[in-house]
Design an enzyme around this catalytic site. Structure first.
Site, PDB file in Angstrom:
ATOM      1  CE  LYS A   1      -2.984   2.564   3.237  1.00  0.00           C
ATOM      2  NZ  LYS A   1      -1.999   3.472   3.837  1.00  0.00           N
ATOM      3  CG  ASN A   2       2.609   2.535   3.592  1.00  0.00           C
ATOM      4  OD1 ASN A   2       1.479   2.996   3.566  1.00  0.00           O
ATOM      5  ND2 ASN A   2       3.147   2.039   4.698  1.00  0.00           N
TER       6      ASN A   2
ATOM      7  NE  ARG B   1      -0.184  11.042   6.907  1.00  0.00           N
ATOM      8  CZ  ARG B   1      -0.009  12.252   7.416  1.00  0.00           C
ATOM      9  NH1 ARG B   1      -1.046  13.017   7.633  1.00  0.00           N
ATOM     10  NH2 ARG B   1       1.197  12.701   7.705  1.00  0.00           N
TER      11      ARG B   1
ATOM     12  CG  ASP C   1      -4.928   4.828   9.951  1.00  0.00           C
ATOM     13  OD1 ASP C   1      -6.082   4.504   9.627  1.00  0.00           O
ATOM     14  OD2 ASP C   1      -3.920   4.169   9.668  1.00  0.00           O
TER      15      ASP C   1
ATOM     16  CG  ASP D   1       2.258   0.854   9.494  1.00  0.00           C
ATOM     17  OD1 ASP D   1       1.782   1.723  10.251  1.00  0.00           O
ATOM     18  OD2 ASP D   1       2.565   1.075   8.309  1.00  0.00           O
TER      19      ASP D   1
ATOM     20  CG  MET E   1       7.470   6.580  15.376  1.00  0.00           C
ATOM     21  SD  MET E   1       7.707   5.776  13.776  1.00  0.00           S
ATOM     22  CE  MET E   1       7.262   7.098  12.657  1.00  0.00           C
TER      23      MET E   1
END
Length: 443
Positions: free
Chosen positions: A22-23, A102, A126, A327, A349
């Site tokens: 995805k990223n 985002r 998110d 993640d 984070m």
């Protein structure tokens, strides 16, 4: 709002293939804005966030052509940004759609580099705490761009100098932001002169973006390190690119196999790009066998958490690559609930990412939430099974962790707001049901 109904207690077995990352997909799809020539990308995941970004690109004039034999999938697409609608980029409709995604922030760098300006809203995504954009804007400003916040419209307007455009420079990033690094790289490839980015993120997603850009004619060196050098070029051309398997999904499947598996093979994981993910699960006592480019996780009747050499409690903390990706902490916390031993998790984070643990506690897990960043999990060693319940998915990664917990639980569970899970996991119920899960989608 859709929901999953999960009948827990079923063991899963068989083979599963991870989707495209995805990223990485969000970055390389935005990179197609840097050229007017066709760019073909394969292994694109058919998930909500990626689909929304593709829809947004179409609306600004990007031609998107499917090369699949089955049009229902988004596996291979060609993008051509040869006639962008710059007026639409200034519209309120565009701003509102950016605010829901985002990943739209990754359009700034390419548009700024090629078109000289960009307008973008504060992006969504998110709700996991503060996720600032300062690193992105710092990099753009160092390249010579002008940053103009427009609070009355809730947008950021960015433009390059009218004389000469962006200019290469040296910059030391205040944080190794993955999206920030990718965005700055995409702006710098068409800047005049040489750009040096120190403290750059070096995740596989960024490495893949750099390799794709180089195949388009960019000149980027230092790939896979935190010091990137980019020699600006006048133009980029088309290329073909394949997205890596999603390492977060691979990690999710390892955790699932440990909790409810009866022998699960994860196919074609691109092992060299997984970093310390397999070893992190091994530190939890889980057997992860490497067989070629596959991972095999046998049935784990028990798994015991390792301790440090001095006997102190195991601590798992997230860190920039090649450290442990944040993640996966949600999945690891869920897996730890049935381990033998105790683990301290330190989420550095995001200050809201651990707040889903109350749902695991309601299911019977022994977890002490020390503060917004730390949680101690005391494993049941399978002596006490989690119990089903009703819960809501607060974000993508907590959602998949709760789904894994529900599959291992006694009784029936319901997870609401599964649109969050759909943002990151393609047809997850269909793929898990093929392994033996009992998951029903309710709309």
């Amino acid at each position: 709002m859709a929901s999953f109904i999960i009948e827990g207690g079923h063991t899963l077995s068989g083979t599963i293939m991870p989707q495209g990352a995805k990223n990485e997909a969000l970055q390389v799809i935005c990179a197609t804005l840097l050229t007017s020539e066709p760019v073909t990308i394969s292994n694109i995941p058919n998930i909500r966030d990626v689909n929304n970004l593709i829809r947004l690109l179409k609306e600004i004039g990007v031609k998107v052509t499917s090369l699949n034999t089955q049009p229902s999938t988004l596996n291979t697409l060609t993008f051509q940004a040869d006639s962008l609608n710059l007026d639409y980029l200034q519209s309120d409709a565009f701003v509102q759609k950016c605010a829901q995604l985002r990943g739209s922030v990754l359009m700034i760098g390419p548009l700024l580099a090629r078109m000289g300006k960009a307008v973008i809203a504060k992006p969504g995504g998110d709700k996991i705490g503060r996720r600032r954009l300062d690193t992105h804007f710092f990099g753009f400003e160092r390249l010579g761009a002008y940053f103009n916040p427009m609070p009355e419209r809730g947008v950021y307007e960015i433009s390059s100098p009218q004389s000469g455009g962006l200019k290469g420079t040296y910059m030391l990033l205040d944080e190794a932001s993955v999206t920030g690094t990718g965005n700055i790289i995409m702006a710098a490839v068409l800047a005049r002169g040489t750009t040096t980015i120190y403290n750059a993120a070096c995740e596989p997603y960024v490495q893949q973006l750099c390799r794709m850009l180089n195949s388009m004619g960019a000149r980027i060196s230092g790939i896979a390190s935190n010091l990137l050098t980019i020699e600006g070029v006048d133009r980029l051309h088309g290329t073909s690119h394949r997205i890596l398997p999603d390492m977060i999904e691979v990690g999710s499947f390892i955790g699932m196999a440990a909790m409810v598996g009866d022998g699960i093979r994860i196919k074609n994981v691109s092992l060299r790009n997984l970093g310390i993910i397999p070893n992190t699960f091994r530190r939890m006592g889980i057997k992860v066998k490497e067989e070629g480019d596959d991972l095999f996780i046998p049935r784990m009747r028990h798994y015991e958490v390792q301790s440090f050499i001095d006997g102190s409690i195991m601590t798992l903390a997230d860190a920039p690559w090649p450290g442990l990706t944040p993640d996966l902490l949600s999945v690891l916390i869920t897996v730890a609930t049935q381990a033998r031993g105790t683990v301290l998790f330190h989420q550095k984070m995001f200050e809201s990412r651990l707040f889903f643990v109350d749902k695991l506690i309601d299911m019977g897990a022994q977890i002490i939430l020390c503060d917004p960043h730390r949680a101690v999990v005391v494993g049941h060693d399978r002596k006490l099974q989690l119990k089903g319940g009703r819960m809501s998915s607060p974000d993508i990664r907590a959602g998949i962790a709760l789904l894994i917990a529900a599959m291992s639980a006694k009784g029936v569970s319901r997870i609401d707001n599964i649109e969050q899970i759909d943002r990151g996991y393609e047809n997850i119920e269909g793929r898990l049901n093929a392994l033996g899960a009992k998951i029903t989608r309710m709309t």
